[in-house]
Every structure is written in C-alpha cells, then in structure tokens.
Design a protein around this motif. Sequence first.
Motif, PDB file in Angstrom:
ATOM      1  N   ARG A  29       0.826  -1.211   0.000  1.00  0.00           N
ATOM      2  CA  ARG A  29       0.000   0.000   0.000  1.00  0.00           C
ATOM      3  C   ARG A  29       0.864   1.267   0.000  1.00  0.00           C
ATOM      4  O   ARG A  29       0.511   2.278  -0.627  1.00  0.00           O
ATOM      5  CB  ARG A  29      -0.930   0.000   1.205  1.00  0.00           C
ATOM      6  CG  ARG A  29      -1.937  -1.152   1.214  1.00  0.00           C
ATOM      7  CD  ARG A  29      -2.805  -1.152  -0.025  1.00  0.00           C
ATOM      8  NE  ARG A  29      -3.721  -2.287  -0.054  1.00  0.00           N
ATOM      9  CZ  ARG A  29      -3.918  -3.065  -1.100  1.00  0.00           C
ATOM     10  NH1 ARG A  29      -3.259  -2.831  -2.224  1.00  0.00           N
ATOM     11  NH2 ARG A  29      -4.758  -4.074  -1.054  1.00  0.00           N
ATOM     12  N   ALA A  30       1.988   1.218   0.686  1.00  0.00           N
ATOM     13  CA  ALA A  30       2.883   2.379   0.703  1.00  0.00           C
ATOM     14  C   ALA A  30       3.466   2.631  -0.688  1.00  0.00           C
ATOM     15  O   ALA A  30       3.592   3.790  -1.126  1.00  0.00           O
ATOM     16  CB  ALA A  30       4.001   2.161   1.720  1.00  0.00           C
ATOM     17  N   LEU A  31       3.824   1.563  -1.394  1.00  0.00           N
ATOM     18  CA  LEU A  31       4.337   1.723  -2.753  1.00  0.00           C
ATOM     19  C   LEU A  31       3.259   2.284  -3.673  1.00  0.00           C
ATOM     20  O   LEU A  31       3.517   3.179  -4.491  1.00  0.00           O
ATOM     21  CB  LEU A  31       4.841   0.379  -3.290  1.00  0.00           C
ATOM     22  CG  LEU A  31       6.130  -0.167  -2.680  1.00  0.00           C
ATOM     23  CD1 LEU A  31       6.418  -1.568  -3.202  1.00  0.00           C
ATOM     24  CD2 LEU A  31       7.302   0.755  -2.969  1.00  0.00           C
ATOM     25  N   GLU A  32       2.038   1.769  -3.553  1.00  0.00           N
ATOM     26  CA  GLU A  32       0.953   2.259  -4.403  1.00  0.00           C
ATOM     27  C   GLU A  32       0.607   3.708  -4.099  1.00  0.00           C
ATOM     28  O   GLU A  32       0.079   4.419  -4.970  1.00  0.00           O
ATOM     29  CB  GLU A  32      -0.274   1.365  -4.217  1.00  0.00           C
ATOM     30  CG  GLU A  32      -0.104  -0.032  -4.791  1.00  0.00           C
ATOM     31  CD  GLU A  32      -1.287  -0.937  -4.532  1.00  0.00           C
ATOM     32  OE1 GLU A  32      -1.526  -1.849  -5.343  1.00  0.00           O
ATOM     33  OE2 GLU A  32      -1.977  -0.737  -3.512  1.00  0.00           O
ATOM     34  N   ASP A  80      12.533   2.026 -13.516  1.00  0.00           N
ATOM     35  CA  ASP A  80      12.816   3.417 -13.863  1.00  0.00           C
ATOM     36  C   ASP A  80      13.819   4.034 -12.888  1.00  0.00           C
ATOM     37  O   ASP A  80      14.516   4.984 -13.223  1.00  0.00           O
ATOM     38  CB  ASP A  80      11.521   4.229 -13.885  1.00  0.00           C
ATOM     39  CG  ASP A  80      10.534   3.686 -14.914  1.00  0.00           C
ATOM     40  OD1 ASP A  80      10.992   3.053 -15.882  1.00  0.00           O
ATOM     41  OD2 ASP A  80       9.326   3.875 -14.743  1.00  0.00           O
ATOM     42  N   SER A  81      13.881   3.518 -11.669  1.00  0.00           N
ATOM     43  CA  SER A  81      14.881   3.906 -10.674  1.00  0.00           C
ATOM     44  C   SER A  81      15.244   2.656  -9.890  1.00  0.00           C
ATOM     45  O   SER A  81      14.372   1.889  -9.492  1.00  0.00           O
ATOM     46  CB  SER A  81      14.338   4.977  -9.727  1.00  0.00           C
ATOM     47  OG  SER A  81      15.201   5.130  -8.609  1.00  0.00           O
ATOM     48  N   ALA A  82      16.539   2.448  -9.659  1.00  0.00           N
ATOM     49  CA  ALA A  82      16.995   1.234  -8.971  1.00  0.00           C
ATOM     50  C   ALA A  82      16.972   1.376  -7.459  1.00  0.00           C
ATOM     51  O   ALA A  82      17.279   0.415  -6.753  1.00  0.00           O
ATOM     52  CB  ALA A  82      18.399   0.863  -9.434  1.00  0.00           C
ATOM     53  N   ASP A  83      16.589   2.551  -6.949  1.00  0.00           N
ATOM     54  CA  ASP A  83      16.577   2.780  -5.509  1.00  0.00           C
ATOM     55  C   ASP A  83      15.205   2.422  -4.948  1.00  0.00           C
ATOM     56  O   ASP A  83      14.210   3.086  -5.253  1.00  0.00           O
ATOM     57  CB  ASP A  83      16.891   4.242  -5.211  1.00  0.00           C
ATOM     58  CG  ASP A  83      16.985   4.530  -3.713  1.00  0.00           C
ATOM     59  OD1 ASP A  83      16.696   3.624  -2.907  1.00  0.00           O
ATOM     60  OD2 ASP A  83      17.359   5.667  -3.352  1.00  0.00           O
ATOM     61  N   PRO A  84      15.107   1.365  -4.126  1.00  0.00           N
ATOM     62  CA  PRO A  84      13.785   0.959  -3.617  1.00  0.00           C
ATOM     63  C   PRO A  84      13.134   2.011  -2.736  1.00  0.00           C
ATOM     64  O   PRO A  84      11.906   2.007  -2.564  1.00  0.00           O
ATOM     65  CB  PRO A  84      14.086  -0.323  -2.828  1.00  0.00           C
ATOM     66  CG  PRO A  84      15.530  -0.231  -2.480  1.00  0.00           C
ATOM     67  CD  PRO A  84      16.170   0.493  -3.613  1.00  0.00           C
ATOM     68  N   ASP A 487      17.545 -13.545  -4.923  1.00  0.00           N
ATOM     69  CA  ASP A 487      16.401 -13.241  -4.053  1.00  0.00           C
ATOM     70  C   ASP A 487      15.780 -11.893  -4.394  1.00  0.00           C
ATOM     71  O   ASP A 487      14.553 -11.741  -4.361  1.00  0.00           O
ATOM     72  CB  ASP A 487      16.836 -13.268  -2.584  1.00  0.00           C
ATOM     73  CG  ASP A 487      17.069 -14.688  -2.081  1.00  0.00           C
ATOM     74  OD1 ASP A 487      16.566 -15.634  -2.724  1.00  0.00           O
ATOM     75  OD2 ASP A 487      17.755 -14.850  -1.054  1.00  0.00           O
ATOM     76  N   GLN A 488      16.606 -10.904  -4.738  1.00  0.00           N
ATOM     77  CA  GLN A 488      16.047  -9.600  -5.103  1.00  0.00           C
ATOM     78  C   GLN A 488      15.168  -9.727  -6.344  1.00  0.00           C
ATOM     79  O   GLN A 488      14.066  -9.178  -6.409  1.00  0.00           O
ATOM     80  CB  GLN A 488      17.157  -8.584  -5.375  1.00  0.00           C
ATOM     81  CG  GLN A 488      16.608  -7.200  -5.747  1.00  0.00           C
ATOM     82  CD  GLN A 488      17.628  -6.312  -6.434  1.00  0.00           C
ATOM     83  OE1 GLN A 488      18.389  -6.759  -7.282  1.00  0.00           O
ATOM     84  NE2 GLN A 488      17.648  -5.046  -6.055  1.00  0.00           N
ATOM     85  N   PHE A 493       7.377  -7.715  -5.539  1.00  0.00           N
ATOM     86  CA  PHE A 493       7.306  -6.311  -5.936  1.00  0.00           C
ATOM     87  C   PHE A 493       8.246  -6.038  -7.117  1.00  0.00           C
ATOM     88  O   PHE A 493       7.922  -5.277  -8.024  1.00  0.00           O
ATOM     89  CB  PHE A 493       7.659  -5.403  -4.756  1.00  0.00           C
ATOM     90  CG  PHE A 493       6.739  -5.554  -3.574  1.00  0.00           C
ATOM     91  CD1 PHE A 493       5.429  -5.951  -3.728  1.00  0.00           C
ATOM     92  CD2 PHE A 493       7.193  -5.310  -2.293  1.00  0.00           C
ATOM     93  CE1 PHE A 493       4.576  -6.095  -2.641  1.00  0.00           C
ATOM     94  CE2 PHE A 493       6.357  -5.455  -1.191  1.00  0.00           C
ATOM     95  CZ  PHE A 493       5.051  -5.845  -1.375  1.00  0.00           C
ATOM     96  N   TYR A 494       9.408  -6.671  -7.095  1.00  0.00           N
ATOM     97  CA  TYR A 494      10.398  -6.497  -8.167  1.00  0.00           C
ATOM     98  C   TYR A 494       9.855  -7.053  -9.487  1.00  0.00           C
ATOM     99  O   TYR A 494       9.900  -6.391 -10.522  1.00  0.00           O
ATOM    100  CB  TYR A 494      11.690  -7.197  -7.770  1.00  0.00           C
ATOM    101  CG  TYR A 494      12.856  -7.009  -8.717  1.00  0.00           C
ATOM    102  CD1 TYR A 494      13.816  -6.031  -8.479  1.00  0.00           C
ATOM    103  CD2 TYR A 494      13.021  -7.824  -9.837  1.00  0.00           C
ATOM    104  CE1 TYR A 494      14.903  -5.867  -9.328  1.00  0.00           C
ATOM    105  CE2 TYR A 494      14.089  -7.675 -10.696  1.00  0.00           C
ATOM    106  CZ  TYR A 494      15.035  -6.690 -10.432  1.00  0.00           C
ATOM    107  OH  TYR A 494      16.108  -6.528 -11.286  1.00  0.00           O
TER     108      TYR A 494
END
Length: 539
Positions: A29-32, A80-84, A487-488, A493-494
Amino acid sequence: MRFISQLDKDSDCYRRNRADMLALVDQLRALEARPMALSEERRARMEARGQITPRDRLARLLDPGLPFVQLHSLAGYMVDSADPETSVPGASVIIGIGFVSGVRTVVVVDDSGIKAGAMTEMTAAAFLSAQEVALKQRLPFLHLVESAGANLMEYRVELWAHGGKLFRNLARLSAAGIPNIAVLHGPSTAGGAYMPGLADYVVGVRKNGMAALAGAALVHAATGERANDRDLGGSEMHAQTSGLVEYLAEDDAHGIEIARQVVAALDWNKSLPERPAPADIAPPLDPEDLAGLVPVDYRVPYDMRELAARVVDGGVFQDFKPRYGVSTVCLQAAIQGIAVGIIGNNGPIDPDGATKAAQFIQLCGQSDTPLIFLNNTTGYMVGTAYEQAGMIKHGAKMIQAVTSVDVPRITLYVGASFGAGNYGMSGYAYEPDFLFAWPNATTGVMGGEQAAGTMAMVARAGAARKGQDLDEARLAKQSAMIAAHFDQQSDAFYTSGRCLDHGVIDPRDTRRVLAFCLHTCREARARRVKPGSYGVARF
C-alpha cells in the motif's frame, strides 16, 4: 465435502505469519501511494488550467459502487529507478477493469501529474498488457489521454521499437470488432498523436485537448514555420477541420460524460444471456485467516486446502485423487456459482502429481471448466529415483496440458513458483487470462539459497579438478552475493515492477479478485463480436 480446518489461530505460528504478511501488505500500500502523492502535487496547476486530475477523471468515469480491479499498479518499480526507497511505481499510467455505463471496460488513464504522463519502457509494457486483456476478454478499450509522449530523458531504442505495438494493437482491437475510445484531455504529441488517431471514437476537450505529430517548438526547429499549438492540433481544429475528433467537450467532466454515453450506446452486453444474480455463498471460514495461514517463508509447508476452503463457495470442494500424487492438490469447487478446477501445490511436483494434474487439466478442458492455479512449488522433483520414474515425460505431459487446454486460466502466485514448476502451473510464459501475486510470492529459476549452493558446488568441483585450493572466504562472499542477486529478482514487488504479472493483491482480497476475473472470462466467451478485415478508419 466441506473442509474441516486444522488452523490454530491462537498459535505463535499463526500470529507470526499474520504479522509478516500484513507488513508486506502495508509495504504494498505504501508503494501504491507513492504515485498518488506525486501526481497530487500538480493538482493546483491542473485546476488552474480548468482540468481535473487523472484519478478524479477515473472516478468520474467509473460506475459508482461497482468493482474496479487495478492492473499493473507496481509497473516500473525498481526499473525506472533502482533505488527501492525512491522508485515510483505505476509507470505514469493507471490501468484497470471497471464498469462504465454498466459495461465491463478496460480503462487506461495517463497520469499526467507525473512527468506530464511521459511514457517509459514499463508504461509501454503495461499498456500492451491492457490491450491484450481487452482483446482476449472482448472488452471495450477506453483511454483518457494526456501524455508528453516518450520520455526522451530515459529513452532507449527498445521503447521506440516496442512502442509501435501500441498502435498495432489499437488497429487489431478495431479489426476484431472491439471498440476503442479516446478522450483527449491534454497534449498528445508525436507517436502519442496516434492514440486518438487509431481510436474508433475520439472525444476532444476544448482549450486543453491537443494532438499533433509535432508541437510548435519542434515544427519551428524542423521547418522554420512559426505556428501555435492550438492551430496545429487543438481539439477545436480537429473537430472542425481535420475530422480527427467526433465529439467536442467543454471540459474534462463533460468529455468523460460523453465517453460514458458512447459506451452506453454500444449496447455491448446485448448478446450476453440473461443470468440470475450469482448466489454469493461465502466461505464459512473467514478469508481474514489467509493473512495468518500462509507463511512468508516458502520453505515452511502448509496445506493448500486450507487456502481453498477460504475462497470457494461454502468452503466446499471435491478432492480429486487425494491419495495419489499427494503433494499436488486438485479440487473441484465453485466461486460465486461458477464451477472451477483448482490446482495447488503442497510442495514439489513428483511424477504422480504431474500425471494427476495433467489428467485433471484435460478433464476440465472436456467439461469447459475454468482452471485456477495456486502456485507454491519449488519445481519438479529431481534425483535418480524421480528421473527413473519418468519425471521429464510426466512433467512434459502437464506442460502440454496447460499449453493446450482451451478454458479460462487464472494463476495466483501465493508462495514459491520456481523453474519448470512455474511452467506446469500456468506461469507468465503460458499467458493465463489473469495472473496475480501475493506480496510474499517469490518466482524465478530457483531460490537464492539454491543458486548460491549450486554455484558453490561448481566452484568446488572445478578447484578439485585442477588440484587447487579453494579460498573459502572468497567463496562465502560470492555465495552471499549470488543469493542476494537471485532473491532480489524473485521478490513479488520487483517482478511486478517488470509487468511479469497483472499485479500484487492483498491475500484477503483473493476471492473477490478471482470472482471478478471469472465473470470477466465468462462474459467474454458468451459475447458475440463482429470482426472486420480492417480497423475502422477515419475519413
């Protein structure tokens, strides 16, 4: 039979599972929420232009109170950005299936509040997926357009190459007899101009709607001509002069209302048989339990029947060959009155399990029964005994059955889905009608621990063959790096960020999402369309 649950909700295991799963749901939910917050920052600017925001457009378009299933909400995450911590999912587009004037419709909304709705590689991937859903499920395709076109700051040649498929698919939809509708809310330039250009119906909004192969600045740079954007591609010009726009709207809200009227005029459900409202026989076991039933760690076993009993009508199912191939579960049940076959995993798939599943899939094909695949397997069994028992040929039977069966297939990743086991369980490459993941799901060729162990054995064997000593510290560091890398990339999500599913869902929403997808597939099979040799051209 009605399943008798063995779940102990007072156990430490249940409480731990629930805490872990809800933490992942909170992360989802935080990502969305990230694209919503970023887009909302431009509300004042849009209102100053007399516009409403993309999400407000969507809310006005959809029938109030009826379900909407969002697709690809994480598209672009970690791409689009590699920083989670800063990566914004959504790929500047809002996609889903909802009801417009009573018609189930695929809706795409350009999120012009984020980088002016500019398209990235994952925007294109999500858009293409939405078009394929519309084509396969025979649903009208409705696009609320306001996009700066390709994001040239992140341009890669693949975006241009794949971008042509967006236009091809619009032509395919029209030729297949499936209407596509565009509402031109703001600028749509360069390749984006072909979004309304290839639509069957175009609604243009006064003052803000604009479609042109090149804006004024590019025209001046390329030809020396000094023009203005409204003369080049304003909605008013297209409605009066070029003929690109069929309906001219006064503002965003009016444009959306016209789009709703266009959909209503299609009478799109006229060929569907009258059916009584489905008896919603809710499972007696609480779907809320799903948050505590399933361990986040796929190596911890649980009974897939416990999951099914909280999803199917009345918690009732018929267990097919329960004593044969016991790690593969095949169930006959119903969801909102629609008969389904369910295949789930209680571990790796052995030869007997693959044979059982292949037979069950063929039986469902014979009876035209939709299939639901609940993935939680590390793959097909390996080892001398299994090879001699015919694991390859029996696994191949299962893969052939999944490939060939002509019934709706809905796949859920609810745990592990590794290697060829993913293929036999109707994974991404097998193009199920719908594919969703739970936030704990992990998919890939194998788990990180297994990959690291395999590479360590290869390194040891190589050193022994050469008569060399192995640097154990270096090997341990390499193993840790390999495990982290695998694992990543297997994280739900990935993988969803790369559009390898239709989205990640809260486990507690599973029955609702499955029912929505099943009804969508049933309508598609009942609906008659009138294809033509070509898409509808604008003259």
